[in-house]
Design a protein around this motif. Sequence first.
Motif, PDB file in Angstrom:
ATOM      1  N   GLN A 175       0.854  -1.186   0.000  1.00 49.20           N
ATOM      2  CA  GLN A 175       0.000   0.000   0.000  1.00 49.20           C
ATOM      3  C   GLN A 175       0.893   1.240   0.000  1.00 49.20           C
ATOM      4  O   GLN A 175       1.739   1.408   0.879  1.00 49.20           O
ATOM      5  CB  GLN A 175      -0.928   0.018   1.214  1.00 49.20           C
ATOM      6  N   ILE A 176       0.687   2.093  -0.993  1.00 48.58           N
ATOM      7  CA  ILE A 176       1.498   3.295  -1.165  1.00 48.58           C
ATOM      8  C   ILE A 176       0.692   4.502  -0.708  1.00 48.58           C
ATOM      9  O   ILE A 176      -0.453   4.697  -1.126  1.00 48.58           O
ATOM     10  CB  ILE A 176       1.935   3.444  -2.636  1.00 48.58           C
ATOM     11  N   GLY A 177       1.283   5.295   0.174  1.00 52.22           N
ATOM     12  CA  GLY A 177       0.590   6.440   0.741  1.00 52.22           C
ATOM     13  C   GLY A 177       0.906   7.745   0.029  1.00 52.22           C
ATOM     14  O   GLY A 177       1.739   7.802  -0.895  1.00 52.22           O
ATOM     15  N   ALA A 178       0.255   8.790   0.469  1.00 48.99           N
ATOM     16  CA  ALA A 178       0.458  10.116  -0.120  1.00 48.99           C
ATOM     17  C   ALA A 178       1.847  10.649   0.228  1.00 48.99           C
ATOM     18  O   ALA A 178       2.381  10.374   1.299  1.00 48.99           O
ATOM     19  CB  ALA A 178      -0.615  11.078   0.390  1.00 48.99           C
ATOM     20  N   PRO A 179       2.452  11.426  -0.671  1.00 52.27           N
ATOM     21  CA  PRO A 179       3.779  11.985  -0.402  1.00 52.27           C
ATOM     22  C   PRO A 179       3.785  12.878   0.835  1.00 52.27           C
ATOM     23  O   PRO A 179       2.807  13.571   1.134  1.00 52.27           O
ATOM     24  CB  PRO A 179       4.086  12.802  -1.664  1.00 52.27           C
ATOM     25  N   VAL A 180       4.899  12.835   1.536  1.00 53.74           N
ATOM     26  CA  VAL A 180       5.108  13.676   2.710  1.00 53.74           C
ATOM     27  C   VAL A 180       6.278  14.604   2.409  1.00 53.74           C
ATOM     28  O   VAL A 180       7.353  14.150   1.995  1.00 53.74           O
ATOM     29  CB  VAL A 180       5.424  12.821   3.956  1.00 53.74           C
ATOM     30  N   HIS A 181       6.071  15.900   2.616  1.00 50.83           N
ATOM     31  CA  HIS A 181       7.137  16.877   2.409  1.00 50.83           C
ATOM     32  C   HIS A 181       7.709  17.224   3.782  1.00 50.83           C
ATOM     33  O   HIS A 181       7.030  17.808   4.622  1.00 50.83           O
ATOM     34  CB  HIS A 181       6.597  18.108   1.698  1.00 50.83           C
ATOM     35  N   VAL A 182       8.959  16.836   3.991  1.00 51.86           N
ATOM     36  CA  VAL A 182       9.532  16.918   5.338  1.00 51.86           C
ATOM     37  C   VAL A 182      10.583  18.013   5.486  1.00 51.86           C
ATOM     38  O   VAL A 182      11.153  18.181   6.556  1.00 51.86           O
ATOM     39  CB  VAL A 182      10.157  15.561   5.750  1.00 51.86           C
ATOM     40  N   VAL A 183      10.842  18.760   4.418  1.00 52.81           N
ATOM     41  CA  VAL A 183      11.845  19.821   4.499  1.00 52.81           C
ATOM     42  C   VAL A 183      11.338  20.947   5.397  1.00 52.81           C
ATOM     43  O   VAL A 183      10.203  21.415   5.262  1.00 52.81           O
ATOM     44  CB  VAL A 183      12.181  20.363   3.093  1.00 52.81           C
ATOM     45  N   ARG A 184      12.176  21.370   6.352  1.00 50.56           N
ATOM     46  CA  ARG A 184      11.824  22.422   7.303  1.00 50.56           C
ATOM     47  C   ARG A 184      12.865  23.542   7.233  1.00 50.56           C
ATOM     48  O   ARG A 184      13.820  23.561   8.014  1.00 50.56           O
ATOM     49  CB  ARG A 184      11.748  21.839   8.720  1.00 50.56           C
ATOM     50  N   PRO A 185      12.701  24.491   6.303  1.00 54.29           N
ATOM     51  CA  PRO A 185      13.707  25.557   6.158  1.00 54.29           C
ATOM     52  C   PRO A 185      13.781  26.493   7.356  1.00 54.29           C
ATOM     53  O   PRO A 185      14.742  27.261   7.485  1.00 54.29           O
ATOM     54  CB  PRO A 185      13.246  26.304   4.901  1.00 54.29           C
ATOM     55  N   ASP A 186      12.777  26.424   8.244  1.00 48.92           N
ATOM     56  CA  ASP A 186      12.770  27.284   9.421  1.00 48.92           C
ATOM     57  C   ASP A 186      13.673  26.771  10.533  1.00 48.92           C
ATOM     58  O   ASP A 186      13.900  27.472  11.526  1.00 48.92           O
ATOM     59  CB  ASP A 186      11.343  27.418   9.969  1.00 48.92           C
ATOM     60  N   LEU A 187      14.191  25.541  10.374  1.00 51.18           N
ATOM     61  CA  LEU A 187      15.005  24.929  11.419  1.00 51.18           C
ATOM     62  C   LEU A 187      16.471  24.838  11.001  1.00 51.18           C
ATOM     63  O   LEU A 187      16.766  24.684   9.814  1.00 51.18           O
ATOM     64  CB  LEU A 187      14.492  23.516  11.730  1.00 51.18           C
ATOM     65  N   PRO A 188      17.393  24.887  11.969  1.00 48.36           N
ATOM     66  CA  PRO A 188      18.793  24.581  11.667  1.00 48.36           C
ATOM     67  C   PRO A 188      18.898  23.169  11.087  1.00 48.36           C
ATOM     68  O   PRO A 188      18.055  22.310  11.359  1.00 48.36           O
ATOM     69  CB  PRO A 188      19.485  24.680  13.032  1.00 48.36           C
ATOM     70  N   ARG A 189      19.959  22.907  10.306  1.00 43.84           N
ATOM     71  CA  ARG A 189      20.068  21.657   9.566  1.00 43.84           C
ATOM     72  C   ARG A 189      19.910  20.425  10.448  1.00 43.84           C
ATOM     73  O   ARG A 189      19.164  19.503  10.126  1.00 43.84           O
ATOM     74  CB  ARG A 189      21.405  21.625   8.820  1.00 43.84           C
ATOM     75  N   ARG A 190      20.614  20.373  11.571  1.00 39.04           N
ATOM     76  CA  ARG A 190      20.548  19.189  12.422  1.00 39.04           C
ATOM     77  C   ARG A 190      19.134  18.965  12.957  1.00 39.04           C
ATOM     78  O   ARG A 190      18.626  17.847  12.970  1.00 39.04           O
ATOM     79  CB  ARG A 190      21.539  19.308  13.580  1.00 39.04           C
ATOM     80  N   GLN A 191      18.481  20.033  13.385  1.00 36.34           N
ATOM     81  CA  GLN A 191      17.113  19.907  13.886  1.00 36.34           C
ATOM     82  C   GLN A 191      16.159  19.537  12.759  1.00 36.34           C
ATOM     83  O   GLN A 191      15.205  18.778  12.967  1.00 36.34           O
ATOM     84  CB  GLN A 191      16.676  21.205  14.550  1.00 36.34           C
ATOM     85  N   ALA A 192      16.403  20.070  11.571  1.00 36.01           N
ATOM     86  CA  ALA A 192      15.539  19.760  10.425  1.00 36.01           C
ATOM     87  C   ALA A 192      15.610  18.277  10.085  1.00 36.01           C
ATOM     88  O   ALA A 192      14.592  17.646   9.761  1.00 36.01           O
ATOM     89  CB  ALA A 192      15.948  20.606   9.217  1.00 36.01           C
ATOM     90  N   ILE A 193      16.824  17.697  10.149  1.00 34.91           N
ATOM     91  CA  ILE A 193      16.979  16.274   9.854  1.00 34.91           C
ATOM     92  C   ILE A 193      16.291  15.428  10.918  1.00 34.91           C
ATOM     93  O   ILE A 193      15.602  14.444  10.606  1.00 34.91           O
ATOM     94  CB  ILE A 193      18.472  15.924   9.729  1.00 34.91           C
ATOM     95  N   ALA A 194      16.434  15.793  12.197  1.00 35.73           N
ATOM     96  CA  ALA A 194      15.770  15.051  13.271  1.00 35.73           C
ATOM     97  C   ALA A 194      14.258  15.119  13.116  1.00 35.73           C
ATOM     98  O   ALA A 194      13.553  14.110  13.282  1.00 35.73           O
ATOM     99  CB  ALA A 194      16.202  15.596  14.627  1.00 35.73           C
ATOM    100  N   ALA A 195      13.734  16.311  12.787  1.00 44.19           N
ATOM    101  CA  ALA A 195      12.286  16.462  12.610  1.00 44.19           C
ATOM    102  C   ALA A 195      11.802  15.666  11.409  1.00 44.19           C
ATOM    103  O   ALA A 195      10.734  15.040  11.443  1.00 44.19           O
ATOM    104  CB  ALA A 195      11.933  17.946  12.442  1.00 44.19           C
ATOM    105  N   ALA A 196      12.597  15.652  10.327  1.00 45.93           N
ATOM    106  CA  ALA A 196      12.212  14.901   9.134  1.00 45.93           C
ATOM    107  C   ALA A 196      12.171  13.410   9.411  1.00 45.93           C
ATOM    108  O   ALA A 196      11.254  12.705   8.953  1.00 45.93           O
ATOM    109  CB  ALA A 196      13.186  15.201   7.995  1.00 45.93           C
ATOM    110  N   ALA A 197      13.147  12.906  10.168  1.00 45.31           N
ATOM    111  CA  ALA A 197      13.159  11.480  10.515  1.00 45.31           C
ATOM    112  C   ALA A 197      11.914  11.108  11.299  1.00 45.31           C
ATOM    113  O   ALA A 197      11.300  10.054  11.075  1.00 45.31           O
ATOM    114  CB  ALA A 197      14.417  11.136  11.319  1.00 45.31           C
ATOM    115  N   ASP A 198      11.516  11.970  12.232  1.00 42.54           N
ATOM    116  CA  ASP A 198      10.315  11.699  13.019  1.00 42.54           C
ATOM    117  C   ASP A 198       9.063  11.761  12.150  1.00 42.54           C
ATOM    118  O   ASP A 198       8.145  10.942  12.302  1.00 42.54           O
ATOM    119  CB  ASP A 198      10.213  12.706  14.172  1.00 42.54           C
ATOM    120  N   ASP A 199       9.013  12.710  11.219  1.00 47.98           N
ATOM    121  CA  ASP A 199       7.861  12.816  10.315  1.00 47.98           C
ATOM    122  C   ASP A 199       7.733  11.564   9.441  1.00 47.98           C
ATOM    123  O   ASP A 199       6.629  11.054   9.222  1.00 47.98           O
ATOM    124  CB  ASP A 199       7.995  14.050   9.418  1.00 47.98           C
ATOM    125  N   VAL A 200       8.860  11.070   8.943  1.00 48.53           N
ATOM    126  CA  VAL A 200       8.843   9.873   8.104  1.00 48.53           C
ATOM    127  C   VAL A 200       8.382   8.673   8.925  1.00 48.53           C
ATOM    128  O   VAL A 200       7.536   7.880   8.477  1.00 48.53           O
ATOM    129  CB  VAL A 200      10.232   9.606   7.501  1.00 48.53           C
TER     130      VAL A 200
END
Length: 229
Positions: A175-200
Motif C-alpha cells: 500500500q502506497i501512501g500520499a507523499p510527505v514533504h519533510v523539508v523544514r527551512p525554518d530549522l537549523p540543519r541538524r534539527q531539520a533532519i531530526a524532525a524529518a526522521a520523526d515525520d517519516v
Amino acid sequence: MTGRPQDVAPSARAAVWGHQAGRFLAHVVWRTRVTGAEHVPADGPVLLAANHVSAIDGPLLVGASPRPLHVMVKQEMFTGLLGAYLRSAGQIPVDRTGGRTALQQALAVLRRGGAVGIFPEGNRGNGAVESARAGIAWLAVQSGAPVVPVAILGTRRTGEDVGHVPGLRRTVHVQIGAPVHVVRPDLPRRQAIAAAADDVRTALADLVAQAQERTGVRLPEDDGARPLA
C-alpha cells in the motif's frame, strides 16, 4: 554524469532492467496486490520509504513501484550471483558501519530526477516502524524530494525468520501512501533532519496500521530472528 566515484549515481538504464525483473518477481513469482501507486510522482526526485520484515521486501518494492527504483541494500548482499543481480539492477550497496558513499550515490540519483527506495528501520524486524534512521531524512533535506511511505504486508508470517523466502504465488500487499514533504527551512540543519526522521517514521507507521486494517493482514508477532543453536 561526472564527479568523484562515490558521487556518481548508478545507471538509470540498469534500474529500468531491474524494474522489469522486479515486476516479474512481484506479479508472477508472488501475487502482489498494489494500491495507491498513483501517489508516486510520475517524474522528478522521490524517496520511497518502506517497512521491512522480509528478505524479499527489496525486490518487491522495486516491482511494486510504478517507476524504476534504486533501492539502498546492505553491502553484505552484494556477493555471488545475488550481488551480480543487484549491481546489474542498479541497486545501491550500503556499508552500515559508515554509509556516506551510499548516501552520496542516492543523492546523485535524486539530483538527476530519479527515484530511491529505502527502509528507514535499517534492519528487518516486525515492520511496525518503531524507529527511523537519519539517512532518509538527510536525503530528503539535501534534495528537497518528497517521501512516499510504502507499507508491505504478508512477506513474512509469525514463526518465519527474516531470511525466509515465501513460496510461489503467496499473496502479499503493498500500500502506497500520499507523499510527505519533510523539508523544514525554518530549522537549523541538524534539527531539520531530526524532525524529518520523526515525520517519516510517523507517516510510515500510520500507513502500516491503515494497511493492516484495510487488508486484514497482520505484521508478524516476532522479530524473525533465528534461534541460537
